[in-house]
Design an enzyme around this catalytic site. Sequence first.
Site, mmCIF file in Angstrom:
data_model
loop_
_atom_site.group_PDB
_atom_site.id
_atom_site.type_symbol
_atom_site.label_atom_id
_atom_site.label_comp_id
_atom_site.label_asym_id
_atom_site.label_seq_id
_atom_site.Cartn_x
_atom_site.Cartn_y
_atom_site.Cartn_z
ATOM 1 C CB SER A 1 -0.894 -0.003 1.250
ATOM 2 O OG SER A 1 -1.562 1.231 1.405
ATOM 3 C CE1 TYR B 1 -4.242 -2.242 5.179
ATOM 4 C CE2 TYR B 1 -3.326 -0.073 4.662
ATOM 5 C CZ TYR B 1 -3.861 -1.284 4.251
ATOM 6 O OH TYR B 1 -3.985 -1.538 2.904
#
Length: 326
Positions: free
Chosen positions: A180, A193
Amino acid sequence: MGFSEAIVSVVQVIGALLASVYFALECLVLSLIPRRFRRKDVEGDIVLITGGGSGIGRLMCLKLAARGAKIVTWDVNSAGNDETVKAVKANGGECVAYTVDLCNRNAIYAAAAKVKEEVGKVDILVNNAGIVSGKNFLEVPDHHVERTFNVNVLSHFWTVKAFLPDMMASNKGHVVTVASLAGLAGVNKLVDYCASKFAAVGFDESLKLELMVGGYTGVKTTVICPYYINTGMFDGVRSKLIPILNPEYVASEAVDGILLNTPVVILPGFCRLLIILKLVLPLKGGYMMYRACGGHMTMDDFKGRPVQNGTRLTEKQVLAAQTPNV
């Protein structure tokens, strides 16, 4: 270190810098050649995609199957997995599914052994599965943090350990890490995350270097770093400046990253400039830029994909849950 050794080291560094200029020019020239002439052939290759039961994983299954690859999809959601198999076969592709809990190392190893026995050697491994909590750091339960790391990064260790030896033996293969943009820059309300995605990016970079040092030039690695994607996983996310990405676009670019052996894919591409700014600006300046881009409020209305009994719902199940009984 003696004087002569220091001189040799300096000469080597200068040589490396000159070589880097050459390789940069090489990349520039290659970028001018249309992609269709540079994509590798994956027809007949066995491609294993974790998290293939929905979202980007399913789209990648469909796109790689369309190029003749044999697809193996792993997902904890058996219903989503079955939907992916049906979709691939409906388009004339080959696909088999295995229900695998990526939080369970032994389950991963057992499933890997079954794949090798029942399907064959995996040529391309795509670690795509991911989960997100989307809460302030102190609000995230400990077991959610553990699950985030189990799925988003530790599972990569176990899948790669299971399939990399065969790739190394033939000096042919590809390990793909779907990370990501949050693995390159921190985000408010995404501490767990981001930490897991930073780890995934580091995993890819270190593995890449280890393979290069070992001389395994035929085993490639690619890390995919997209911005927020318009899938159920990040439902409710808002973005002020950078557009939320279309799943089809991300899946297409991710697949092209594999077919072109691209080491790092950042989506959208102009975010490379923001990452450079993050590295060169002082902290306060970087924070002002972060707020100017709206990064501080992207997760304020986050909902995410509904989960039942630790399993994320498929798109059909979400729609069913939202439809009142009459």
